[in-house]
Motif scaffolding. Structure first.
Motif, short mmCIF file in Angstrom:
data_model
loop_
_atom_site.label_atom_id
_atom_site.label_comp_id
_atom_site.label_asym_id
_atom_site.label_seq_id
_atom_site.Cartn_x
_atom_site.Cartn_y
_atom_site.Cartn_z
N LYS A 179 96.83 169.57 50.71
CA LYS A 179 94.91 168.95 50.43
C LYS A 179 94.64 168.52 51.78
N GLU A 229 99.01 169.28 38.46
CA GLU A 229 97.56 170.71 38.74
C GLU A 229 97.82 171.98 37.82
N ASP A 230 98.74 172.26 38.49
CA ASP A 230 99.62 173.51 38.25
C ASP A 230 101.34 173.61 37.69
N ALA A 235 99.22 168.49 43.15
CA ALA A 235 99.42 169.53 43.05
C ALA A 235 100.08 169.46 41.56
N ARG A 291 102.96 179.74 50.04
CA ARG A 291 101.91 179.75 49.25
C ARG A 291 101.45 178.51 49.31
N ILE A 292 103.34 177.59 48.80
CA ILE A 292 103.33 176.66 48.02
C ILE A 292 101.86 175.67 48.83
N LEU A 332 103.81 176.05 39.85
CA LEU A 332 104.31 175.36 41.11
C LEU A 332 106.04 174.85 40.94
N HIS A 386 95.74 169.85 54.73
CA HIS A 386 96.33 170.38 55.53
C HIS A 386 96.21 169.58 56.39
N GLU A 421 100.61 164.05 46.94
CA GLU A 421 99.98 165.33 47.34
C GLU A 421 100.89 166.19 46.52
N SER A 440 99.52 176.07 50.46
CA SER A 440 98.09 176.68 50.61
C SER A 440 97.49 175.48 48.90
N LYS A 441 98.62 175.36 47.75
CA LYS A 441 98.04 174.50 47.40
C LYS A 441 98.65 173.29 46.59
N MET A 442 99.27 172.93 48.16
CA MET A 442 99.96 171.58 47.54
C MET A 442 99.68 170.79 48.58
#
Length: 198
Positions: free
Chosen positions: A159, A176-177, A173, A152-153, A180, A161, A169, A155-157
């Motif tokens: 960027k 932004e959140d 992240a 999960r972390i 996290l 891939h 990053e 997938s958000k951090m």
């Protein structure tokens, strides 16, 4: 700063005050407490693990303590002296958001190559799960396993891939959140604590 000094010199006191967010008065109090717990003037990994074990009596804190120890031990000599202790304590308890993020990134970047891989993050997250033990269920109601949490972390951090997280990053992240960062910070908040010296 010498390891076997029984007193802080005025120069040591000024240098630590200039390098941290603590006043000279606070530093003197921390020093008394540090010397009481570490009469030799240095903290070994075994002593550090013992302290973590006292903070987390319901889990196994030994692995996380090893990672925290690595981030405290800036000169990589296998011990933490009072100056290193105070600098880490300052970042974890009074540092700004950016400083805390950098400290967390350094902890997760096990091989110090400037990137966090899933394997590195999984090692730290697993250590946190083991450390908090039975307390985990009341603090994290989502029921995720360490691997699910890492996924999960990432997938958000992650960027771009590329299966690794850069410091940029990580920072982006987190800005932004901020939620996290909560798990990422759990272990080191206890390392530094928010309380004062005894």
């Amino acid at each position: 700063m010498g390891h076997n000094k029984s007193k802080l010199t005025p120069a040591d006191l000024t240098e630590i005050a200039d390098s941290t967010e603590f006043s000279e008065y606070e530093i003197q109090h921390w020093y008394k407490s540090f010397r009481k717990d570490c009469p030799s003037g240095i903290l070994s990994l075994a002593e550090f693990k013992k302290l973590y074990g006292e903070f987390f009596p319901y889990g196994d804190a030994s692995k996380f303590a090893e990672h925290a120890f690595r981030t405290f031990d800036k000169d990589n000599n296998g011990t933490i002296d009072f100056r290193e202790f105070m600098i880490a304590l300052s970042v974890t308890s009074r540092g700004n958001f950016h400083d805390k993020l950098q400290w967390a990134f350094d902890m997760y970047d096990l091989d110090k190559d400037g990137h966090i891989t899933k394997k590195e993050m999984l090692e730290i997250i697993t250590a946190i799960y083991n450390m908090v033990g039975s307390i985990l269920s009341s603090n994290m109601s989502d029921g995720l396993t360490p691997q699910q949490r890492v996924d999960r972390i990432f997938s958000k951090m992650d960027k771009d891939h590329d299966e690794q997280i850069t410091a940029d990053e990580f920072s982006q992240a987190a800005n932004e959140d901020p939620s996290l960062v909560m798990l990422l910070q759990m272990g080191y908040q206890t390392a530094g604590g928010d309380g004062g010296a005894e």
